[in-house]
Design a protein around this motif. Sequence first.
Motif, PDB file in Angstrom:
ATOM      1  N   ARG A  34       0.996  -1.123  -0.087  1.00 47.50           N
ATOM      2  CA  ARG A  34       0.027   0.116  -0.025  1.00 47.50           C
ATOM      3  C   ARG A  34       0.846   1.187   0.025  1.00 47.50           C
ATOM      4  O   ARG A  34       2.071   1.341   0.475  1.00 47.50           O
ATOM      5  CB  ARG A  34      -0.832  -0.170   1.269  1.00 47.50           C
ATOM      6  N   SER A  35       0.238   2.312  -0.519  1.00 48.23           N
ATOM      7  CA  SER A  35       1.197   3.544  -0.641  1.00 48.23           C
ATOM      8  C   SER A  35       0.271   4.581  -0.132  1.00 48.23           C
ATOM      9  O   SER A  35      -0.657   4.861  -0.364  1.00 48.23           O
ATOM     10  CB  SER A  35       1.516   3.923  -2.125  1.00 48.23           C
ATOM     11  N   ASN A  62      -1.995   8.196  -1.961  1.00 41.88           N
ATOM     12  CA  ASN A  62      -2.941   8.174  -0.929  1.00 41.88           C
ATOM     13  C   ASN A  62      -3.740   6.882  -1.026  1.00 41.88           C
ATOM     14  O   ASN A  62      -5.077   6.946  -1.345  1.00 41.88           O
ATOM     15  CB  ASN A  62      -4.067   9.449  -1.023  1.00 41.88           C
ATOM     16  N   ASN A  63      -3.113   5.822  -0.747  1.00 40.46           N
ATOM     17  CA  ASN A  63      -3.968   4.557  -0.517  1.00 40.46           C
ATOM     18  C   ASN A  63      -4.023   3.608  -1.662  1.00 40.46           C
ATOM     19  O   ASN A  63      -4.660   2.978  -1.608  1.00 40.46           O
ATOM     20  CB  ASN A  63      -5.226   4.700   0.284  1.00 40.46           C
ATOM     21  N   LEU A 127       7.235   0.618   5.746  1.00 41.70           N
ATOM     22  CA  LEU A 127       6.798  -0.121   6.868  1.00 41.70           C
ATOM     23  C   LEU A 127       6.337  -1.574   6.672  1.00 41.70           C
ATOM     24  O   LEU A 127       5.690  -1.734   5.369  1.00 41.70           O
ATOM     25  CB  LEU A 127       5.519   0.549   7.707  1.00 41.70           C
ATOM     26  N   ILE A 128       6.626  -2.721   7.678  1.00 47.23           N
ATOM     27  CA  ILE A 128       6.305  -3.876   7.528  1.00 47.23           C
ATOM     28  C   ILE A 128       5.715  -4.450   8.779  1.00 47.23           C
ATOM     29  O   ILE A 128       6.202  -4.228   9.713  1.00 47.23           O
ATOM     30  CB  ILE A 128       7.562  -4.950   6.855  1.00 47.23           C
ATOM     31  N   VAL A 210       2.885  -4.257   3.586  1.00 50.40           N
ATOM     32  CA  VAL A 210       3.902  -3.248   3.494  1.00 50.40           C
ATOM     33  C   VAL A 210       3.333  -1.948   3.099  1.00 50.40           C
ATOM     34  O   VAL A 210       2.357  -2.000   2.087  1.00 50.40           O
ATOM     35  CB  VAL A 210       4.804  -3.877   2.155  1.00 50.40           C
ATOM     36  N   VAL A 211       3.755  -0.964   3.698  1.00 47.54           N
ATOM     37  CA  VAL A 211       3.220   0.658   3.490  1.00 47.54           C
ATOM     38  C   VAL A 211       4.398   1.415   2.965  1.00 47.54           C
ATOM     39  O   VAL A 211       5.408   1.410   3.975  1.00 47.54           O
ATOM     40  CB  VAL A 211       2.426   0.906   4.650  1.00 47.54           C
ATOM     41  N   PHE A 212       4.274   2.322   2.096  1.00 51.41           N
ATOM     42  CA  PHE A 212       5.076   3.088   1.720  1.00 51.41           C
ATOM     43  C   PHE A 212       4.370   4.575   2.253  1.00 51.41           C
ATOM     44  O   PHE A 212       3.522   4.833   1.982  1.00 51.41           O
ATOM     45  CB  PHE A 212       5.283   3.386   0.118  1.00 51.41           C
ATOM     46  N   CYS A 213       5.628   5.309   2.770  1.00 52.98           N
ATOM     47  CA  CYS A 213       5.162   6.619   3.120  1.00 52.98           C
ATOM     48  C   CYS A 213       4.128   6.385   4.520  1.00 52.98           C
ATOM     49  O   CYS A 213       3.101   7.206   4.448  1.00 52.98           O
ATOM     50  CB  CYS A 213       4.827   7.681   2.119  1.00 52.98           C
ATOM     51  N   PRO A 214       4.483   5.420   5.364  1.00 52.26           N
ATOM     52  CA  PRO A 214       3.385   5.465   6.650  1.00 52.26           C
ATOM     53  C   PRO A 214       3.103   6.480   7.353  1.00 52.26           C
ATOM     54  O   PRO A 214       4.105   7.410   7.348  1.00 52.26           O
ATOM     55  CB  PRO A 214       3.942   3.974   7.181  1.00 52.26           C
TER      56      PRO A 214
END
Length: 214
Positions: A34-35, A62-63, A127-128, A210-214
């Motif tokens: 997810r971003s 944004n998601n 983030l993971i 996995v999140v980019f720019c959490p």
Amino acid sequence: MKNSVRIVALQALLMAVVISLAMDSINAALINIRSQCSETISACATCNICGGQVNCYALAPNNGFQVIDVGPTWPGGVIWGYPGGSANPTDGNNAKPQADLVEMTIGADGEDYYEISTVNGYNLPLLIGPTTIAPPGQRQGLECGTAICSISNIDSFCQSPNYLTGPVGYGCYNVDGAGPVATPGTEQFANACPDANQVYTCPTGSNYEVVFCP
């Protein structure tokens, strides 16, 4: 009589196949990539021990998200990203040495292993962590925990001997890499991202994000 025995044997074999498929389905890991970045990015995933094919996905701001099913085993899995929406595997390979990475091994003797690696460098906040935890796992420290590496200003962060790269990754390159002792280059990353380069574990059958720019 022989036909009856054959039928029973075939039924037993079919049941074993069904149970095996069901267990694989239960233990298969879903990873939601997810971003939350303000601009479009591309996220890439590969399995180094499964042939190394790189798949990349353009994630809207944004998601934007992409769910991947890596099955019950995923040895040497790697996820990373880079700015822009090309989602091109060649761009992804070129960006990888400039990026912070999520490294995962799914299904190793009933355990999953994951970490954020800054051995190569850093380019996007990352983030993971698990979204669902298979029993008997629990969130406690490095057991089923969440790792995050988020640097607000890469330009001011990236100091000599490390250096800023250009396209396509737009990252801060870690010149010291995986050295056996602390060095000025690695200390920059260690101080900024204490969660990085630590191995987390969680029972196989868990799912992750996995999140980019959490």
